[in-house]
Design an enzyme around this catalytic site. Structure first.
Site, mmCIF file in Angstrom:
data_model
loop_
_atom_site.group_PDB
_atom_site.id
_atom_site.type_symbol
_atom_site.label_atom_id
_atom_site.label_comp_id
_atom_site.label_asym_id
_atom_site.label_seq_id
_atom_site.Cartn_x
_atom_site.Cartn_y
_atom_site.Cartn_z
ATOM 1 N N LYS A 13 -3.412 29.559 -24.583
ATOM 2 C CA LYS A 13 -4.174 28.328 -24.851
ATOM 3 C C LYS A 13 -4.293 28.035 -26.341
ATOM 4 O O LYS A 13 -4.033 26.929 -26.779
ATOM 5 C CB LYS A 13 -5.625 28.453 -24.339
ATOM 6 C CG LYS A 13 -5.798 28.520 -22.863
ATOM 7 C CD LYS A 13 -7.275 28.397 -22.489
ATOM 8 C CE LYS A 13 -8.132 29.580 -22.926
ATOM 9 N NZ LYS A 13 -7.913 30.822 -22.170
ATOM 10 N N ARG A 90 -15.881 26.961 -19.212
ATOM 11 C CA ARG A 90 -15.557 28.251 -18.611
ATOM 12 C C ARG A 90 -16.402 28.530 -17.374
ATOM 13 O O ARG A 90 -16.219 29.558 -16.740
ATOM 14 C CB ARG A 90 -15.811 29.354 -19.631
ATOM 15 C CG ARG A 90 -14.551 29.841 -20.348
ATOM 16 C CD ARG A 90 -15.011 30.894 -21.320
ATOM 17 N NE ARG A 90 -14.058 31.862 -21.728
ATOM 18 C CZ ARG A 90 -13.363 31.802 -22.867
ATOM 19 N NH1 ARG A 90 -13.452 30.769 -23.659
ATOM 20 N NH2 ARG A 90 -12.579 32.787 -23.206
ATOM 21 N N ARG A 129 -2.561 41.481 -29.445
ATOM 22 C CA ARG A 129 -3.147 40.478 -30.324
ATOM 23 C C ARG A 129 -4.015 41.084 -31.417
ATOM 24 O O ARG A 129 -4.081 40.565 -32.523
ATOM 25 C CB ARG A 129 -3.977 39.520 -29.449
ATOM 26 C CG ARG A 129 -4.043 38.127 -29.943
ATOM 27 C CD ARG A 129 -4.456 37.181 -28.852
ATOM 28 N NE ARG A 129 -5.759 37.514 -28.284
ATOM 29 C CZ ARG A 129 -6.427 36.703 -27.460
ATOM 30 N NH1 ARG A 129 -5.897 35.544 -27.116
ATOM 31 N NH2 ARG A 129 -7.592 37.034 -26.979
#
Ligand code: AMP
Length: 188
Positions: A13, A90, A129
């Site tokens: 995203k 969310r 990440r």
């Protein structure tokens, strides 16, 4: 016209929101990014959010909804073609609050761009990440929180005819191309 970039943690995203907002005069609004800024600057909000984010849980709806309302009233946002929401909504209450806020402000939701990625790929991407909330335990918790609290939004937006599923596997260019195609079709 506003857009929501939707999907599980690690679906790409953030990366895609960056790429899309650049060329399209869309305002990229990442609630996670704003929260991280607050943690870095040690604000009251940041102090409250820090431990929650490290555990992989969600920050309370009222905190997030206030943050989004404040953002939507900024001149910088009003001057753009639309907002590209990244990491928001969310939960169902967040989606309902967004729907009311957009209606009240006379804004139109173009749709929800839902990126689909296989679960093994998500864990692989997240563990590479290196963010503070990307430890293995937190990753697992975030995926579970996504399943329990965020995935129900798929039905919410499907019912409203606002869900557009986009294959999130492939090169960054390929995925961006698929997203742009959906946006272009809707914007006419
Ligand atoms: P993200 O950058 O979108 O992955 O968000 C990182 C973390 O910030 C999440 O795991 C949550 O703890 C928190 N967060 C970001 N956006 C929201 C939201 N819309 N609702 C609740 N918590 C959020």
């Amino acid at each position: 016209m506003d857009w929501i970039l939707f999907g599980p943690p690690g679906c790409g995203k953030g990366t895609q929101a960056e790429r899309l907002s650049g060329g399209m005069n869309l305002y990229h609004f990442s609630t996670g990014e704003v929260l991280r800024e607050n943690v870095k600057n040690g604000t009251e909000l940041g102090q409250k959010a820090d431990a929650i984010m490290k555990s992989g849980a969600l920050v309370p709806d009222d905190v997030i909804i206030d943050m989004v309302s404040a953002k939507l009233s900024e001149d910088a946002v009003k001057a753009t073609t639309g907002v590209l929401f990244d990491g928001f909504p969310r939960t169902i209450p967040q989606a309902e609050a967004l729907e009311s806020a957009l209606t009240a402000l006379g804004r139109e939701l173009g749709g929800v761009l839902s990126l689909t990625v296989a679960e093994e790929e998500l864990i692989d991407r997240l563990s590479k990440r290196g963010r503070a909330d990307d430890t293995l335990d937190t990753i697992k918790n975030r995926l579970q929180v996504y399943e329990d609290q965020t995935a129900p939004l798929i039905g919410f937006y499907k019912e409203r005819g606002q869900l557009f599923e986009v294959e999130g596997m492939g090169t960054m260019e390929e995925i961006e191309g698929r997203l742009r195609e959906v946006i272009a079709k809707r914007q006419g």
